[in-house]
Structures are given as C-alpha cells and as structure tokens.
Enzyme design. Structure first.
Site, PDB file in Angstrom:
ATOM      1  N   LYS A 152     -42.084  -7.408 -15.284  1.00 16.27           N
ATOM      2  CA  LYS A 152     -43.071  -8.090 -16.291  1.00 16.27           C
ATOM      3  C   LYS A 152     -44.453  -7.795 -16.047  1.00 16.27           C
ATOM      4  CE  LYS A 152     -39.600 -12.137 -16.563  1.00 16.27           C
ATOM      5  NZ  LYS A 152     -39.200 -13.328 -16.449  1.00 16.27           N
ATOM      6  N   THR A 177     -51.646 -24.931 -10.495  1.00 17.22           N
ATOM      7  CA  THR A 177     -51.389 -25.475  -9.141  1.00 17.22           C
ATOM      8  C   THR A 177     -49.957 -25.679  -8.796  1.00 17.22           C
ATOM      9  OG1 THR A 177     -51.397 -27.907 -10.438  1.00 17.22           O
ATOM     10  CG2 THR A 177     -53.521 -27.086  -9.495  1.00 17.22           C
ATOM     11  N   SER A 206     -41.163  -7.947  -9.566  1.00 17.39           N
ATOM     12  CA  SER A 206     -39.758  -7.775  -9.302  1.00 17.39           C
ATOM     13  C   SER A 206     -38.770  -7.633 -10.724  1.00 17.39           C
ATOM     14  CB  SER A 206     -39.103  -8.746  -8.378  1.00 17.39           C
ATOM     15  OG  SER A 206     -39.061 -10.121  -8.966  1.00 17.39           O
ATOM     16  N   SER A 239     -39.368 -22.367  -9.095  1.00 14.65           N
ATOM     17  CA  SER A 239     -39.684 -22.687 -10.423  1.00 14.65           C
ATOM     18  C   SER A 239     -40.733 -21.295 -10.891  1.00 14.65           C
ATOM     19  CB  SER A 239     -40.777 -23.881 -10.599  1.00 14.65           C
ATOM     20  OG  SER A 239     -42.005 -23.743 -10.038  1.00 14.65           O
ATOM     21  N   ASP A 240     -40.323 -20.884 -12.348  1.00 10.83           N
ATOM     22  CA  ASP A 240     -41.408 -19.929 -12.919  1.00 10.83           C
ATOM     23  C   ASP A 240     -42.704 -20.273 -12.856  1.00 10.83           C
ATOM     24  OD1 ASP A 240     -41.296 -17.196 -14.429  1.00 10.83           O
ATOM     25  OD2 ASP A 240     -42.344 -18.648 -15.875  1.00 10.83           O
ATOM     26  N   THR A 276     -47.432 -24.520 -26.193  1.00 14.49           N
ATOM     27  CA  THR A 276     -46.272 -25.357 -26.246  1.00 14.49           C
ATOM     28  C   THR A 276     -46.672 -26.179 -27.639  1.00 14.49           C
ATOM     29  OG1 THR A 276     -47.511 -27.162 -25.016  1.00 14.49           O
ATOM     30  CG2 THR A 276     -46.017 -25.614 -23.971  1.00 14.49           C
ATOM     31  N   ALA A 277     -45.489 -27.162 -27.996  1.00 14.06           N
ATOM     32  CA  ALA A 277     -45.887 -27.849 -29.307  1.00 14.06           C
ATOM     33  C   ALA A 277     -46.965 -28.670 -28.805  1.00 14.06           C
ATOM     34  CB  ALA A 277     -44.620 -28.694 -29.556  1.00 14.06           C
ATOM     35  N   ALA A 298     -57.023 -25.574 -14.062  1.00 12.57           N
ATOM     36  CA  ALA A 298     -57.881 -24.842 -14.909  1.00 12.57           C
ATOM     37  C   ALA A 298     -58.999 -25.337 -15.684  1.00 12.57           C
ATOM     38  CB  ALA A 298     -56.869 -24.602 -15.985  1.00 12.57           C
ATOM     39  N   GLU A 313     -43.523 -11.927  -7.990  1.00 14.36           N
ATOM     40  CA  GLU A 313     -42.356 -12.357  -8.397  1.00 14.36           C
ATOM     41  C   GLU A 313     -42.220 -11.528  -9.851  1.00 14.36           C
ATOM     42  OE1 GLU A 313     -39.956 -16.065  -9.806  1.00 14.36           O
ATOM     43  OE2 GLU A 313     -40.717 -15.901  -7.667  1.00 14.36           O
TER      44      GLU A 313
END
EC number: 2.5.1.46
Length: 379
Positions: free
Chosen positions: A339, A318, A336, A325-326, A130-131, A353, A333
């Site tokens: 990916k 967690t 399906s 939510s992804d 992310t940024a 982590a 998932e």
C-alpha cells in the site's frame, strides 16, 4: 593488582565504548531560543530538531512539502511514454496526487475549517471520510457545535438533549434540523431514481447534498464546486444512516423492502471510482495524508495498493499498533501489503490531529499557497 587493573580496563571499555561519529550525518537536538523573540515560523521550524513527536511533526512537514514540490519533470522520461509526456512544459505541470483521509471527530472540531481551506483552494485531489465526516459538515451549516468538557456526566447531558463528542457538545436539535433539511432532498433523489433511472453512489449522494447546502463554510460545498471527489464507503454509519432508514419506510415498502427498498445507494460504483483515482494517477506520484484511523485510513491505503503503493505518506493519530489494529499500524506495515512503496517517504506523528494538523498546514499548504494556486488549478 595487575588482575584488578585488567578488570577495570575491561569495565571502562564497556562503559566508555567508542561512538560512531554522527557529525554531519544526523540532526543536532536543540530547541527554539525565546531570547530571539517570538517568531512562529522559526518556532515551527525548530520542531524538526526538538526530538520526540515534535521531530516527527517536523518530518511530516518536510514530507508534505516534498509532495507539493514534486513535478513529473523531476523524473527521467520512460522509454514508452507518449510525446505529450516528453514535453517539458507538460512534465512541469504534473504534480503529486494527494489523498486526504480523516475521521468524523475532526469535522466536529475546528479542524473542519482547515480541511475546508485545503479543498477550497484545490490543494488536495481526493477526500475520504466517514459518515460523520459528511453529516457534521452539513449540520454545522444549520447549527453550531459548542465547547464542553470531557468529564460532563452522560446521564445529565442526555436529560438535556445534549450529545457529547469528547469535549464538544452537539444539541440534539441540530439533528432535528438536519432531518428537516435532508428528507426533502432524499425525496427528490428518489424521484430521480424512479423517473430518470439515476444510480446513486455514496459520492454522488455527497455531491448532491453539497450542492443543496450551498454554504461556503462547508468543505463539501467546495469539493462539489471544485469537482474534488469525496468518498465515504460507510455512509450509513451515522445520522445519515438514521435518515436513510427513516426514509426507506416513507418511500419504500414498509412490510416488504425486497419489493421496494426506497432510495438505493450503490457502493460498488464508488469502490471502482476510488480505486481508479489511484490506478489512473498514471505517471504522477501519489501522497497520502491521513488524520485518525479506521475506515478512511484503510480505504486510502487500499486504493493506493492498486498502483503498487503510495510514494509519500503522513499519518497523524494516537492509536497504538500492539492490538493489531489498522488504525494503529505504522506506515511500514502498509509497505508489507504493497500500500506504500518500499522507498517512500513516510512518517507517523503520534499526536492529536487538532494540535498537529493546523501547524502542518501552516508550514506547507498555506505557506505555498501562491505558488500552488496556479499550477494545481491546472491539474
């Protein structure tokens, strides 16, 4: 009397139902025996047989080691493969392509140094973050982050100019230093855009900033030096976005940005580049190691959909899946959606982590560093 015995026999058959024999087909649960002294290698190894998330971490260690051990020579040559792809030495040199994704909070934490180690030694091939995962790495080269407490009152911290990330504290002065450092670089990039027609993408911006920071404590510096692409489709979602916003008024038209928006960043160029990393993996298997959820998790998985799914996947987060939510979604998932491949080796470790990832790296990448240092430098 006979009826009562028949009832009891029926009850006994329910309570004492005969079991399937698991001997030899399942791992026996047992933990580490500290009577043998403190042996960290054996302690970490014992996690696989401890159960619960320790066992999931043990599975993650096994899967990452499978990623690192895989060679194209393990597969039978396809009928239509080239002469080069049939060459034994070539096939032995082709390794699994590893995508590493992580959220910004992990760069704020000490996990940044673990990530830097992997990138420094070319142990991963593609990075997505992310940024915050970009700016926090750069800012730490300018000023440190400190340990605080989860319960520190926000209003009190605000009055002191201290920003809280969980139990970490980032002085607001750090962002002032960041602005002073980055704005002149944006000025140079804008001039190159105007005079040399440079088309900036997020990954090109990141590489330029990594070059300018020139600091060996930075994972971005090592990514730039080792030509490992770092992708961040949400580059404006953070302090970097703030700096770009301010810079757009400095170099662009403040009243009519349509005439001159200032520095322009092309995100389409990067989605092509990112997806191409998966599509053009060719005969290589691909593996995903994803820390946290959100944008990096989806971006890595979605790119691998372009090649009909990844062959290995390790998630560490967690988040729960029950809100749809992804971030919380389990690997199945992603199967399906195409990916992750149906027969892929996958696991999700439900753990912070900052605890799990350093242990994972110790038992995989770091343990194999000598044997990896030669072959992965050829990839």
């Amino acid at each position: 009397m006979g009826e009562a015995l028949n009832v009891m026999e029926s009850v006994r058959s329910i309570v004492f139902k005969e079991s399937e024999n698991l001997e030899g087909s399942a791992t026996k649960i047992e933990g580490y025996d500290f009577n043998k002294g403190v042996n960290y290698a054996e302690l970490f190894k014992s996690m696989a047989s401890t159960g619960f998330q320790a066992a999931n971490l043990g599975d993650a260690i096994q899967i990452v080691n499978q990623m690192l051990d895989w060679r194209l020579s393990h597969e039978q040559p396809m009928e239509d493969c080239s002469e080069e792809e049939r060459d034994v030495a070539y096939r032995e040199s082709v390794t699994c392509k590893i995508f590493l994704g992580f959220t910004s909070n992990l760069v704020s934490s000490g996990v940044r140094d673990t990530i830097r180690y992997l990138v420094q030694h070319r142990m991963v091939d593609v990075v997505v973050t992310t940024a915050g995962g970009i700016e926090e790495d750069l800012i730490k080269c300018l000023a440190p982050t400190y340990k605080g407490d989860f319960s520190l009152p926000g209003a009190v911290l605000r009055s002191k100019g201290l920003n809280r990330i969980g139990n970490l504290l980032v002085p607001n002065d750090n962002y002032c230093k960041f602005e002073n450092w980055i704005i002149p670089i944006f000025d140079q990039m804008y001039e190159e855009q105007i005079k040399e027609k440079v088309l900036w993408t997020p990954s090109k911006v990141i590489a330029r900033l990594a070059k300018e920071i020139n600091d060996e404590t930075s994972y971005l510096y090592w990514a730039y030096k080792n030509r490992i692409p770092v992708f961040c489709p949400g580059l404006t979602d953070g302090s970097l976005g703030d700096m770009l916003y301010f810079h757009s008024f400095k170099k662009g038209d403040p009243d009519n940005p349509d005439l001159n928006p200032g520095l322009i960043i092309d995100i389409v160029g990067d989605i092509r580049a990112m997806n191409s990393e998966a599509v053009h993996a060719g005969s290589r298997k691909t593996g995903m190691i994803i820390l946290g959820g959100g944008l990096p998790k989806h971006h890595v998985c979605n790119a691998n959909m372009m090649r009909n799914g990844a062959d290995f996947a390790v998630y560490i987060n967690t988040a729960q899946e029950f809100d749809g939510s992804d971030s919380g979604a389990r690997p199945d998932e992603a199967v399906s959606w195409g990916k992750i491949r149906g027969g892929a080796k996958t696991v999700k470790v439900h753990c912070d982590a900052t605890i799990a990832f350093p242990i994972l790296v110790a038992e995989t990448f770091a343990a194999k560093r000598k044997e990896l240092s030669h072959i992965r430098c050829q990839v």
